[in-house]
Design an enzyme around this catalytic site. Structure first.
Site, mmCIF file in Angstrom:
data_model
loop_
_atom_site.group_PDB
_atom_site.id
_atom_site.type_symbol
_atom_site.label_atom_id
_atom_site.label_comp_id
_atom_site.label_asym_id
_atom_site.label_seq_id
_atom_site.Cartn_x
_atom_site.Cartn_y
_atom_site.Cartn_z
ATOM 1 N N ASP A 85 89.156 22.964 68.234
ATOM 2 C CA ASP A 85 87.780 22.607 68.547
ATOM 3 C C ASP A 85 87.422 21.214 68.060
ATOM 4 O O ASP A 85 88.010 20.688 67.109
ATOM 5 C CB ASP A 85 86.812 23.611 67.922
ATOM 6 C CG ASP A 85 87.038 25.026 68.429
ATOM 7 O OD1 ASP A 85 87.535 25.159 69.563
ATOM 8 O OD2 ASP A 85 86.734 25.966 67.685
ATOM 9 N N ILE A 86 86.412 20.632 68.672
ATOM 10 C CA ILE A 86 85.977 19.288 68.318
ATOM 11 C C ILE A 86 85.548 19.196 66.857
ATOM 12 O O ILE A 86 85.731 18.175 66.199
ATOM 13 C CB ILE A 86 84.829 18.821 69.260
ATOM 14 C CG1 ILE A 86 84.523 17.343 69.035
ATOM 15 C CG2 ILE A 86 83.586 19.685 69.073
ATOM 16 C CD1 ILE A 86 83.572 16.773 70.055
#
Length: 317
Positions: free
Chosen positions: A164-165
């Site tokens: 995930d970012i």
């Protein structure tokens, strides 16, 4: 009758135009091809499947690679040059020219310590892809693979799994379809290890849709923040290990243990979108930090944030 044509040296990068390739009758007289690797497959006698899927099932290459090899004329079925889209059965003999193996040997796999703020795949919402960090300046000085960066290594380089970012840690990017299938294929069993910092919002937070108590009003000395392990119910820890579902599907058993009073250690064999964060939400935990430290037998180790190294020839997931 003209003598058979010798095998042509086809570029492993540029796909040759169809008009340049000799017709099937001539191509079938090329130099002997090597047999494709044999592996167990779910294909039953009499059933048929597309050739590219069959090659991927055998662990020879990815479907995309198979299509490329077929377009080059490197794949044979029962001694005849394969055509795009053809179907095969378990009884068909599939062989692949050595040129395909040589092309495959040039493909690289890169291990990146992804920082926060980068997306794993294509750029989205103004955020850069992690692949943008792959350049000669960011290659780790302690990379002992013996390989050096070159621009062709970026061609077809894709993440084998998401991160995930707002997560950091080990991200694998590869040109090799075999590696991608091993890590993210439907039958993958490679485990991934994460360190996850959490705060406890209360057992009823998930059911009510609201926090049991606003975090900004919690005293910093409260065990909810300083010793989550002490206040988090053992029964909910067991649910994290087994008993949760996402998207209507039950999750596989996971290894979940306390690494320290504020941090959990997760070991998963699957990778649904934002899986750990969503698992934690279901038991009243909020993730405030997530780092992947291992994929199979490959660890993040001392690789600095934002830097990368090649997977060495003697390393395997």
């Amino acid at each position: 009758m003209a003598a058979p044509r010798p095998a042509a040296r086809t570029s492993p990068v540029a796909r040759p135009p169809a008009a340049v390739r000799p017709p099937p009758a001539q191509r079938s007289a090329r130099a002997p091809a090597k047999p494709a690797a044999v592996a167990a497959s779910a294909l039953s006698p009499g059933d048929s499947t597309r050739l590219n899927k069959r090659l991927a099932e055998l662990g020879v290459c990815s479907r995309r690679e198979a299509d490329d090899w077929i377009a080059h004329g490197w794949v044979y079925v029962n001694g005849a040059v394969a055509e795009m889209g053809m179907r095969v059965t378990a009884q068909d003999k599939i062989t692949v020219e050595r040129a395909a193996q040589r092309q495959q040997d040039k493909q690289v796999t890169i291990l990146l310590h992804k920082p926060m703020g980068y997306v794993s795949g294509q750029a989205e919402d103004g955020h850069e892809p992690a692949a943008a960090l792959i350049n000669p300046r960011s290659q780790w000085r302690e990379d002992h693979s013996g390989l050096r960066f070159s621009p062709p290594q970026l061609r077809g380089l894709a993440p084998a799994g998401r991160l995930d970012i707002d997560s950091v840690g080990l991200l694998v990017l590869t040109q090799d379809g075999r590696v991608a299938r091993q890590l993210i294929g439907e039958d993958s069993s490679v485990d991934k290890e994460y360190l996850v910092r959490v705060v406890y919002e209360g057992a009823d937070a998930r059911r009510s849709g609201e926090r049991a108590e606003p975090l900004q009003e919690i005293d910093e000395r409260d065990p909810v923040r300083t010793n989550v392990q002490a206040v988090f119910p053992q029964a909910l820890l067991e649910r994290l290990r087994h008993g949760l579902s996402l998207d209507g599907q039950p999750l596989k058993p996971a290894k979940v243990d306390w690494q320290n009073p504020e941090q959990l250690r997760f070991v998963l064999t699957e990778g649904k979108k934002r899986q750990i964060r969503r698992m934690c939400e279901q038991v009243g935990l909020k993730v405030v930090g997530l780092k992947r430290i291992r994929i199979g037998r490959i660890t993040l180790g001392a690789l600095p944030v934002g830097q990368w190294r090649f997977l060495s020839a003697n390393e395997h997931f």
